[in-house]
Motif scaffolding. Structure first.
Motif, short mmCIF file in Angstrom:
data_model
loop_
_atom_site.label_atom_id
_atom_site.label_comp_id
_atom_site.label_asym_id
_atom_site.label_seq_id
_atom_site.Cartn_x
_atom_site.Cartn_y
_atom_site.Cartn_z
N TYR A 1 36.73 51.26 60.91
CA TYR A 1 37.05 52.02 62.11
C TYR A 1 38.39 51.53 62.67
O TYR A 1 38.83 50.41 62.37
CB TYR A 1 35.94 51.87 63.16
CG TYR A 1 35.82 50.48 63.75
CD1 TYR A 1 36.49 50.14 64.93
CD2 TYR A 1 35.05 49.51 63.14
CE1 TYR A 1 36.39 48.88 65.47
CE2 TYR A 1 34.94 48.23 63.66
CZ TYR A 1 35.61 47.92 64.84
OH TYR A 1 35.51 46.66 65.37
N VAL B 1 31.50 62.05 61.10
CA VAL B 1 31.54 60.61 61.38
C VAL B 1 30.13 60.05 61.48
O VAL B 1 29.88 58.89 61.13
CB VAL B 1 32.35 60.34 62.68
CG1 VAL B 1 31.63 60.83 63.93
CG2 VAL B 1 32.66 58.85 62.81
N TYR C 1 28.94 59.69 57.92
CA TYR C 1 29.61 58.52 57.35
C TYR C 1 28.87 57.24 57.73
O TYR C 1 28.63 56.36 56.89
CB TYR C 1 31.05 58.48 57.86
CG TYR C 1 31.79 57.19 57.61
CD1 TYR C 1 32.23 56.85 56.33
CD2 TYR C 1 32.06 56.31 58.65
CE1 TYR C 1 32.90 55.66 56.10
CE2 TYR C 1 32.73 55.12 58.44
CZ TYR C 1 33.15 54.80 57.16
OH TYR C 1 33.83 53.62 56.93
#
Length: 326
Positions: free
Chosen positions: A197, A185, A188
């Protein structure tokens, strides 16, 4: 004291190895293969490395001989596929083999690394504790079900005389995430300008180094048969992704995805998983986990294991720096 460490190449395992050395233990670490650049870890040459697999009973005994304690952190952790069978060999049978070796080698202490997710999660106002019921409504997750079953086997072994303690980490973040696991994450957020999200829900986070310190402290301070949730900072996803965007140092656009849309996508993906017999990252149970509150209290670990409380922002910053330099 010599400690056998399983799962030494994972995010938590890497830091457990360093923390064991820092607290004065000799360390033997099991591995199946070493990630690229793993030998550049500052403490790599201080470890007694042994190539062995937790899925092989003879390997577990061979690795454990001469050790007085074990930290069993190895497991299959990716949240898909859905089926429990995919996790059985590594998470359940592997734990059985470790327990059998503990008995055979007369090991004086076992610390088993489970997950916070085996407990029914709480809310921001009322986080779950070690007294909370188990998360039976989430057992359609093969990962959670396998960790629950392994934890029950450890507790049964305690009833039969094994000196074992359980730690249950929440979502860990920090550097040296070679796979990466939770660090995905962070990568990312570093690579993308648009950050999608979940529009609802949140998690309990912890700096992986705090979790490692508490886990090593459990060797001496943990009560036999006790479980300890390792969690520090409670963040709704909106605040967490705002933090990621800010710490990335680049302009980001945050896009919340409504929970009903995520859950619908998860249901459709689960149907495809069943139809085509191929695992998918966003299945029905993972969509549920992504959109609900997943908050846990680390108060017991702070009190009994002297678990430190470090800001999650520091863990994210250092993870970003590490990823940048790889």
């Amino acid at each position: 004291m010599k400690v056998l460490l399983t799962g030494a190449t994972g995010l938590l395992g890497v830091h457990l190895a360093g923390e064991l050395l820092n607290q004065g233990y000799d360390v033997r670490a099991m591995y199946r293969s070493l990630p690229h650049q793993f030998n550049q870890l500052p403490w790599f040459r201080e470890i007694d490395w042994i190539k062995a697999a937790i899925t092989e009973p003879a390997d577990c005994v061979r690795a454990m001989k001469g050790c007085q304690a074990v930290i069993h952190a190895a497991s299959r952790t990716e949240p898909y596929p859905t089926q429990l069978a995919a996790y059985y060999e590594a998470n359940i049978a592997g734990t059985d083999h470790i327990l059998a070796a503990v008995r055979r080698c007369d090991v004086s202490r076992l610390v088993y690394v489970s997950t916070a997710s085996v407990f029914r999660p709480g809310t921001l106002e009322n986080p779950a504790t070690e007294e909370s019921p188990y998360a039976f409504h989430l057992m359609s997750s093969g990962y959670i079900a396998s960790k629950y079953e392994a934890q029950q086997r450890v507790l049964s072994a305690v009833d039969q005389g094994v000196n074992a303690v359980i730690v249950n980490p929440a979502f860990m973040l920090g550097p040296y995430d070679f796979k990466p696991s939770s660090g995905a994450v962070i990568k990312y957020a570093m690579k993308n300008r648009l950050l999608f999200y979940p529009g609802s829900g949140g998690k309990s986070f912890i700096d992986v180094r705090d979790a490692a310190r508490a886990t090593v402290k459990a060797l001496r301070l943990g009560q036999p048969g006790a479980s300890y949730l390792l969690a520090n900072e409670h963040l709704p996803y909106e605040r967490f992704f705002q933090m990621l965007a800010r710490l990335s140092g680049k302009r980001k656009t945050l896009v919340p995805i409504p929970a009903p849309l995520i859950r619908m996508a998860g249901t459709l993906s689960s149907a495809g998983e069943w139809l085509f017999r191929k695992p998918v990252p966003l299945n029905r149970i993972n969509a549920t986990l992504l959109t609900q509150d997943n908050y846990y209290s680390g108060e017991k670990a702070r009190r009994e294991l002297r678990m430190p409380v470090s800001p999650v922002s520091r863990a994210i910053e250092e993870a970003m720096e590490w990823f940048d330099n790889r």
